[in-house]
Design an enzyme around this catalytic site. Structure first.
Site, PDB file in Angstrom:
ATOM      1  N   SER A 154      -8.136  -3.366   2.743  1.00  0.00           N
ATOM      2  CA  SER A 154      -7.386  -2.348   2.000  1.00  0.00           C
ATOM      3  C   SER A 154      -8.008  -2.233   0.630  1.00  0.00           C
ATOM      4  O   SER A 154      -8.653  -3.167   0.136  1.00  0.00           O
ATOM      5  CB  SER A 154      -5.917  -2.776   1.877  1.00  0.00           C
ATOM      6  OG  SER A 154      -5.222  -1.980   0.933  1.00  0.00           O
ATOM      7  N   TYR A 184       0.776  -8.836  -1.281  1.00  0.00           N
ATOM      8  CA  TYR A 184      -0.101  -8.094  -0.372  1.00  0.00           C
ATOM      9  C   TYR A 184      -1.528  -8.063  -0.912  1.00  0.00           C
ATOM     10  O   TYR A 184      -2.501  -8.263  -0.174  1.00  0.00           O
ATOM     11  CB  TYR A 184       0.436  -6.673  -0.200  1.00  0.00           C
ATOM     12  CG  TYR A 184      -0.359  -5.811   0.737  1.00  0.00           C
ATOM     13  CD1 TYR A 184      -0.529  -6.153   2.081  1.00  0.00           C
ATOM     14  CD2 TYR A 184      -0.939  -4.616   0.293  1.00  0.00           C
ATOM     15  CE1 TYR A 184      -1.260  -5.337   2.940  1.00  0.00           C
ATOM     16  CE2 TYR A 184      -1.655  -3.805   1.149  1.00  0.00           C
ATOM     17  CZ  TYR A 184      -1.815  -4.171   2.468  1.00  0.00           C
ATOM     18  OH  TYR A 184      -2.529  -3.372   3.328  1.00  0.00           O
TER      19      TYR A 184
END
Length: 260
Positions: A145, A158
């Site tokens: 990501s 995250y």
């Protein structure tokens, strides 16, 4: 393996996709199947992957469904022993939980994100690396990501997990250089799927919708899947080390144009 679907033909290269029950994983499975791979769909939700395998085989492609929790190392090792050959591994399983600041973040959320994103990638990659090497032309894809490359407020758990996944991919590439295995990292920015934001906000659809509010065209799961397919199908000597993709409306993790 689920017996209801075909075994791979002798000339079909096998691609394993983790987290294939929805979103980017399911879209990637569809893309790779259409590209001629025998796709092995893995996820925890049996009904979803069996339905997708049925869809793909009905379309004339080759697909096998296998229930798998990538955080369970014993299960991953059993899966690898029963797989046989493998030419491509797409490490897609993972996800985000919560958007709390560091001061109040739930350590359990952090643990679960680390286990699914980092240890899940580690387990499956370690288990399948011998088969990928034996194929003579293997590819490991790590779906990270943009969170793995820059931080943002409310995302530390995250972000930390995705940074770990990025470093895993980068280090593995250094360690196996000279072997017939490529390591590709694909790092998407804002992708609108049915489940990612909703899962992050524990089913709160209103909060999930605000993530994409005013953004004319976020990325779709198929946009990312098409990118993965392109990277995987480059000539063997071409390695796409890192490919970052964002919608045009997103300049960074914290700079997004919204038409409100």
């Amino acid at each position: 393996m689920t017996a209801a679907h075909d075994a791979p033909a002798s000339d079909a290269r096998t691609a394993v996709v983790t987290g294939a029950s929805s979103g980017i994983g399911a879209a990637t499975a569809r893309r790779l199947a259409a590209a001629g791979f025998h796709v092995v769909l893995t996820a925890r939700r049996k009904d979803r992957i069996e339905a997708l395998a049925g869809e793909l085989t009905a379309a004339g492609h080759r697909a096998t469904a296998q229930v798998l929790d990538v955080t369970d190392r014993a299960a991953v090792d059993d899966f690898a022993r029963g797989l046989g050959s493998c030419a491509v591994l797409v490490n897609n399983a993972g996800g985000a939980l919560g958007a709390d600041p560091v001061a109040t973040g739930d350590p359990e959320d952090w643990r679960r994100m680390y286990e699914s994103n980092v240890l899940g990638t580690l387990h499956v990659t370690q288990a399948l690396l011998p088969a990928l090497t034996a194929s003579g032309d293997g590819t490991v894809v790590v779906l990270s990501s943009t969170a793995g490359h820059a931080t943002y407020e409310g995302g530390a758990g995250y972000v930390a997990a995705k940074h770990g996944q990025h470093v895993l991919a980068e280090t593995l590439r250094l360690e196996i250089v000279g072997t017939p295995v490529r390591v590709i990292e694909v790092a998407p920015g804002m992708v609108k799927t049915d489940e990612f934001a909703t899962t992050r906000f524990r089913g709160d659809t209103a909060k999930a919708a605000k993530v994409y509010e005013g953004v004319a065209r976020p990325l779709t799961a198929d946009d990312v899947a098409e990118t993965i397919e392109w990277a995987v199908t480059r000539p063997s000597h071409v390695n796409v080390d890192l490919l970052v993709l964002r919608p045009r409306a997103q300049a960074s993790n914290t700079k997004v144009h919204r038409e409100l």
